[in-house]
Design an enzyme around this catalytic site. Structure first.
Site, PDB file in Angstrom:
ATOM      1  N   LYS A  13       0.826  -1.227   0.000  1.00 51.82           N
ATOM      2  CA  LYS A  13       0.000   0.000   0.000  1.00 51.82           C
ATOM      3  C   LYS A  13       0.852   1.265   0.000  1.00 51.82           C
ATOM      4  CE  LYS A  13      -2.359  -0.327   3.800  1.00 51.82           C
ATOM      5  NZ  LYS A  13      -1.863  -1.570   4.395  1.00 51.82           N
ATOM      6  N   ARG A  85      -9.434   1.523   9.379  1.00 49.69           N
ATOM      7  CA  ARG A  85      -9.056   0.144   9.698  1.00 49.69           C
ATOM      8  C   ARG A  85     -10.164  -0.594  10.428  1.00 49.69           C
ATOM      9  NH1 ARG A  85      -3.245   1.099   9.542  1.00 49.69           N
ATOM     10  NH2 ARG A  85      -2.052  -0.799   9.836  1.00 49.69           N
ATOM     11  N   ARG A 124      11.309  -6.458   5.168  1.00 46.51           N
ATOM     12  CA  ARG A 124      11.327  -5.034   5.516  1.00 46.51           C
ATOM     13  C   ARG A 124      11.989  -4.838   6.877  1.00 46.51           C
ATOM     14  NH1 ARG A 124       5.688  -1.831   5.641  1.00 46.51           N
ATOM     15  NH2 ARG A 124       5.442  -2.792   7.675  1.00 46.51           N
ATOM     16  N   ARG A 130      11.884  -1.927  11.389  1.00 45.17           N
ATOM     17  CA  ARG A 130      10.651  -1.510  12.071  1.00 45.17           C
ATOM     18  C   ARG A 130      10.333  -2.505  13.171  1.00 45.17           C
ATOM     19  NH1 ARG A 130       5.525   0.411   8.508  1.00 45.17           N
ATOM     20  NH2 ARG A 130       4.396  -0.596  10.192  1.00 45.17           N
ATOM     21  N   ARG A 141      -0.969  -8.181  13.947  1.00 39.98           N
ATOM     22  CA  ARG A 141      -1.456  -7.164  13.005  1.00 39.98           C
ATOM     23  C   ARG A 141      -2.307  -7.807  11.911  1.00 39.98           C
ATOM     24  NH1 ARG A 141       3.937  -4.879  11.192  1.00 39.98           N
ATOM     25  NH2 ARG A 141       2.764  -3.370   9.989  1.00 39.98           N
TER      26      ARG A 141
HETATM   27  P1  AMP Z   1       0.863   0.971   9.366  1.00 37.31           P
HETATM   28  O1  AMP Z   1       2.159   1.683   9.076  1.00 37.31           O
HETATM   29  O2  AMP Z   1      -0.287   1.461   8.546  1.00 37.31           O
HETATM   30  O3  AMP Z   1       1.005  -0.528   9.324  1.00 37.31           O
HETATM   31  O4  AMP Z   1       0.480   1.351  10.867  1.00 37.31           O
HETATM   32  C1  AMP Z   1       1.340   1.069  11.941  1.00 37.31           C
HETATM   33  C2  AMP Z   1       0.556   1.002  13.236  1.00 37.31           C
HETATM   34  O5  AMP Z   1      -0.060   2.277  13.497  1.00 37.31           O
HETATM   35  C3  AMP Z   1      -0.572   0.002  13.284  1.00 37.31           C
HETATM   36  O6  AMP Z   1      -0.130  -1.314  13.601  1.00 37.31           O
HETATM   37  C4  AMP Z   1      -1.460   0.586  14.384  1.00 37.31           C
HETATM   38  O7  AMP Z   1      -0.902   0.352  15.660  1.00 37.31           O
HETATM   39  C5  AMP Z   1      -1.339   2.083  14.129  1.00 37.31           C
HETATM   40  N1  AMP Z   1      -2.370   2.577  13.178  1.00 37.31           N
HETATM   41  C6  AMP Z   1      -2.170   3.112  11.949  1.00 37.31           C
HETATM   42  N2  AMP Z   1      -3.321   3.463  11.370  1.00 37.31           N
HETATM   43  C7  AMP Z   1      -4.300   3.147  12.268  1.00 37.31           C
HETATM   44  C8  AMP Z   1      -5.716   3.246  12.272  1.00 37.31           C
HETATM   45  N3  AMP Z   1      -6.379   3.736  11.211  1.00 37.31           N
HETATM   46  N4  AMP Z   1      -6.388   2.811  13.368  1.00 37.31           N
HETATM   47  C9  AMP Z   1      -5.749   2.318  14.439  1.00 37.31           C
HETATM   48  N5  AMP Z   1      -4.404   2.182  14.506  1.00 37.31           N
HETATM   49  C10 AMP Z   1      -3.682   2.592  13.433  1.00 37.31           C
END
Ligand code: AMP
Length: 205
Positions: A13, A85, A124, A130, A141
């Site tokens: 994404k 989400r 990654r 990360r 996740r």
């Molecule tokens: P991502 O980089 O999109 O995988 O997001 C990393 C982390 O940020 C996720 O595992 C969640 O802990 C938090 N996060 C990001 N976007 C959201 C969202 N829309 N709702 C809740 N938590 C989020």
């Protein structure tokens, strides 16, 4: 254009959203990046969400909705990555956009299997380090994606463009461009009897 990009962690994404942002001249709004930025700054928000991200859990809906409301307030177009989400987040987003009369133009879904997602996230981790790309956290996740985010995918089903996310980055982007091109063409078709509105802003923003 107002574009939503959905898909599990590791579906590409972020990579695709960055390309879309560059080609279609819209800001890339990635909630994960915003939260990691807040953590790096050591802001109050950052301190609050840091343990949540480390566990791979979700930040509470009300906090995310407030954050997105503020971030999108002055934007005409965007490619939104990582939000919504959960169904309550999607309901809030739809209500927010309806209020200002600017609904989503297109919803993209990048499809990949859990095996490929896991493989990519472990790669990654090796490259970017990360902390939430550790195997146990990744499993949490992906579990949350299947339980809480797949119902969001179902909600947007009628306007969804699904793309095979297991193809190469270039192949996926070609499919994304095709989906976005269809939307742009539809938007350029004048209503019968109306004056032709070919303002490029309407297509690109
Ligand atoms: P991502 O980089 O999109 O995988 O997001 C990393 C982390 O940020 C996720 O595992 C969640 O802990 C938090 N996060 C990001 N976007 C959201 C969202 N829309 N709702 C809740 N938590 C989020």
């Amino acid at each position: 254009m107002r574009i939503l990009i959905l898909g599990p962690q590791g579906s590409g994404k972020g990579t695709q959203a960055k390309r879309i942002a560059a080609v279609y001249d819209v800001p890339h709004v990635a909630t994960g990046d915003i939260l990691r930025g807040a953590i790096a700054e050591g802001s109050e928000l950052g301190r609050r969400v840091e343990p949540i991200l480390e566990r791979g859990d979700l930040v509470p809906d009300d906090l995310m909705v407030d954050l997105i409301r503020e971030r999108l307030a002055d934007e005409h177009g965007f490619v939104l990555d990582g939000f919504p989400r959960t169904v309550p987040q999607a309901e809030a987003l739809d209500a927010m956009l309806e209020e200002i009369g600017k609904p989503l133009d297109v919803v993209l879904l990048l499809e990949v299997s859990d095996d490929i997602a896991l493989e990519r996230l472990l790669e990654r981790r090796a490259e970017e380090g990360r902390r939430d790309d550790a195997p146990d956290v990744i499993r949490n996740r992906l579990r949350l994606y299947h339980g809480l985010t797949e119902p969001v995918v179902a909600r947007y089903h009628p306007m969804l463009h699904a793309v095979d996310g297991e193809l190469t980055v270039g192949e996926v982007f070609a499919a994304v461009e095709e989906a976005l091109g269809q939307v742009a063409v539809v938007r350029l078709q004048p209503e019968p009897g109306s004056s032709l509105d070919s303002d490029p802003e309407r297509v690109t923003r």
